[in-house]
Motif scaffolding. Sequence first.
Motif, mmCIF file in Angstrom:
data_model
loop_
_atom_site.group_PDB
_atom_site.id
_atom_site.type_symbol
_atom_site.label_atom_id
_atom_site.label_comp_id
_atom_site.label_asym_id
_atom_site.label_seq_id
_atom_site.Cartn_x
_atom_site.Cartn_y
_atom_site.Cartn_z
ATOM 1 N N ARG A 52 0.720 -1.161 -0.025
ATOM 2 C CA ARG A 52 0.068 0.077 -0.027
ATOM 3 C C ARG A 52 0.725 1.345 -0.002
ATOM 4 N NH1 ARG A 52 -2.546 0.164 4.891
ATOM 5 N NH2 ARG A 52 -3.728 1.831 4.558
ATOM 6 N N ILE A 53 1.706 1.240 0.711
ATOM 7 C CA ILE A 53 2.685 2.408 0.918
ATOM 8 C C ILE A 53 3.526 2.710 -0.237
ATOM 9 C CG2 ILE A 53 4.911 3.061 1.763
ATOM 10 C CD1 ILE A 53 4.043 1.482 4.575
ATOM 11 N N GLN A 54 4.055 1.398 -1.097
ATOM 12 C CA GLN A 54 4.798 1.664 -2.276
ATOM 13 C C GLN A 54 3.750 2.238 -3.547
ATOM 14 O OE1 GLN A 54 6.388 -2.170 -3.159
ATOM 15 N NE2 GLN A 54 8.202 -1.212 -3.633
ATOM 16 N N LEU A 55 2.279 1.767 -3.564
ATOM 17 C CA LEU A 55 1.345 2.283 -4.413
ATOM 18 C C LEU A 55 1.211 3.646 -4.097
ATOM 19 C CD1 LEU A 55 -1.191 -0.817 -4.733
ATOM 20 C CD2 LEU A 55 -0.004 0.638 -6.716
ATOM 21 N N ALA A 56 1.015 3.992 -2.670
ATOM 22 C CA ALA A 56 0.722 5.415 -2.607
ATOM 23 C C ALA A 56 1.927 6.403 -3.081
ATOM 24 C CB ALA A 56 0.424 5.803 -1.125
ATOM 25 N N TRP A 57 3.234 5.757 -2.876
ATOM 26 C CA TRP A 57 4.304 6.683 -3.260
ATOM 27 C C TRP A 57 4.290 6.906 -4.826
ATOM 28 C CZ3 TRP A 57 7.615 10.241 -2.883
ATOM 29 C CH2 TRP A 57 8.801 10.322 -3.598
ATOM 30 N N GLU A 58 4.161 5.601 -5.485
ATOM 31 C CA GLU A 58 4.276 5.745 -6.928
ATOM 32 C C GLU A 58 3.359 6.795 -7.462
ATOM 33 O OE1 GLU A 58 3.078 1.865 -8.843
ATOM 34 O OE2 GLU A 58 4.843 0.991 -7.648
ATOM 35 N N THR A 59 1.973 6.775 -6.873
ATOM 36 C CA THR A 59 1.297 7.961 -7.357
ATOM 37 C C THR A 59 1.612 9.505 -7.006
ATOM 38 O OG1 THR A 59 -0.612 6.466 -7.625
ATOM 39 C CG2 THR A 59 -1.111 8.573 -7.598
ATOM 40 N N LEU A 60 1.750 9.681 -5.689
ATOM 41 C CA LEU A 60 2.138 10.820 -5.006
ATOM 42 C C LEU A 60 3.586 11.431 -5.215
ATOM 43 C CD1 LEU A 60 0.303 10.594 -1.556
ATOM 44 C CD2 LEU A 60 -0.572 11.546 -3.804
ATOM 45 N N GLY A 61 4.265 10.682 -5.394
ATOM 46 C CA GLY A 61 5.773 10.909 -5.909
ATOM 47 C C GLY A 61 6.042 11.152 -7.168
ATOM 48 N N THR A 62 5.201 11.077 -8.215
ATOM 49 C CA THR A 62 5.108 11.648 -9.609
ATOM 50 C C THR A 62 4.242 12.851 -9.973
ATOM 51 O OG1 THR A 62 5.194 9.076 -10.084
ATOM 52 C CG2 THR A 62 5.296 10.651 -11.996
ATOM 53 N N ALA A 63 4.905 13.871 -10.152
ATOM 54 C CA ALA A 63 3.978 15.051 -10.099
ATOM 55 C C ALA A 63 2.778 14.862 -11.014
ATOM 56 C CB ALA A 63 4.887 16.209 -10.564
ATOM 57 N N GLU A 64 2.898 14.637 -12.267
ATOM 58 C CA GLU A 64 1.788 14.239 -13.097
ATOM 59 C C GLU A 64 0.630 13.437 -12.456
ATOM 60 O OE1 GLU A 64 2.202 12.817 -17.237
ATOM 61 O OE2 GLU A 64 3.606 14.657 -17.488
ATOM 62 N N LYS A 65 1.102 12.116 -11.887
ATOM 63 C CA LYS A 65 0.277 11.318 -11.436
ATOM 64 C C LYS A 65 -0.600 11.980 -10.089
ATOM 65 C CE LYS A 65 2.108 6.863 -12.617
ATOM 66 N NZ LYS A 65 3.114 5.788 -12.266
ATOM 67 N N ARG A 66 0.243 12.700 -9.553
ATOM 68 C CA ARG A 66 -0.376 13.329 -8.273
ATOM 69 C C ARG A 66 -1.268 14.409 -8.575
ATOM 70 N NH1 ARG A 66 2.766 16.858 -3.440
ATOM 71 N NH2 ARG A 66 0.844 17.391 -2.097
ATOM 72 N N GLN A 67 -0.865 15.071 -9.641
ATOM 73 C CA GLN A 67 -2.123 15.953 -10.021
ATOM 74 C C GLN A 67 -3.318 15.412 -10.531
ATOM 75 O OE1 GLN A 67 -1.456 19.686 -10.296
ATOM 76 N NE2 GLN A 67 -3.813 19.228 -10.361
ATOM 77 N N GLU A 68 -3.119 14.341 -11.232
ATOM 78 C CA GLU A 68 -4.302 13.543 -11.844
ATOM 79 C C GLU A 68 -4.984 12.965 -10.288
ATOM 80 O OE1 GLU A 68 -4.876 9.706 -14.445
ATOM 81 O OE2 GLU A 68 -3.064 11.077 -15.105
ATOM 82 N N TYR A 69 -4.338 12.592 -9.555
ATOM 83 C CA TYR A 69 -4.945 11.995 -8.259
ATOM 84 C C TYR A 69 -5.917 12.839 -7.710
ATOM 85 C CZ TYR A 69 -5.722 9.601 -4.086
ATOM 86 O OH TYR A 69 -6.360 8.963 -2.933
ATOM 87 N N ASP A 70 -4.995 14.060 -7.452
ATOM 88 C CA ASP A 70 -5.669 15.392 -6.769
ATOM 89 C C ASP A 70 -7.023 15.622 -7.403
ATOM 90 O OD1 ASP A 70 -3.754 15.428 -4.926
ATOM 91 O OD2 ASP A 70 -2.725 17.004 -5.564
ATOM 92 N N ASP A 71 -7.024 15.937 -8.827
ATOM 93 C CA ASP A 71 -8.155 16.354 -9.315
ATOM 94 C C ASP A 71 -9.342 15.328 -9.085
ATOM 95 O OD1 ASP A 71 -6.857 18.387 -10.520
ATOM 96 O OD2 ASP A 71 -6.340 17.581 -12.580
ATOM 97 N N ASN A 72 -8.917 14.039 -9.353
ATOM 98 C CA ASN A 72 -10.018 13.162 -9.087
ATOM 99 C C ASN A 72 -10.494 13.049 -7.699
ATOM 100 O OD1 ASN A 72 -10.002 11.816 -11.424
ATOM 101 N ND2 ASN A 72 -8.326 10.217 -10.875
ATOM 102 N N LEU A 73 -9.704 13.318 -6.821
ATOM 103 C CA LEU A 73 -9.974 13.436 -5.227
ATOM 104 C C LEU A 73 -11.084 14.746 -5.124
ATOM 105 C CD1 LEU A 73 -7.245 13.417 -2.427
ATOM 106 C CD2 LEU A 73 -9.302 11.689 -2.944
#
Length: 146
Positions: A52-73
């Motif tokens: 779970r921690i690794q998955l979270a980091w994969e998304t939040l640690g990449t600017a583009e993926k984090r942005q996409e995730y934030d938008d979805n949230l």
Amino acid sequence: MGVAETLYDVLGVLQEASHSEIKAAFHKLARQSHPDKQNSLRQTTANLDFKRIQLAWETLGTAEKRQEYDDNLQQEELQERSRTHGAIDIAMDEVEEALDEETNETMLVYDCRCGEEVFLPVKQATGSLLVDCEGCCFVYRINYDE
Ligand SMILES: [Zn+2]
């Protein structure tokens, strides 16, 4: 049931956390929960936590993926709010193009009833998007198809 656990919760950081704060939190948790460091009784749980921690980091640690995730949230949160309080529809002819001075990007601007300006992305894709006004509690839905 309350709000579902977010990836930020998994890493124990705030949604506003900087990249280096997120990175530090990930390294600390990864060290603590690494399966190799646990005794066999705890290994299965540790394995799951570690994934779970690794998955979270994969998304939040990449600017583009984090942005996409934030938008979805944000969309999820606004959907929740619009279910309770409703959303006001904005048509494409009610918005104007303007330059957002903070980001230097062209945005669509809508004048909210409270006097604030609501900025919306100039989206090429079809569909609708929810936005909230920073000056009041209104939630708006823009329909890009119209
Ligand atoms: Zn407003």
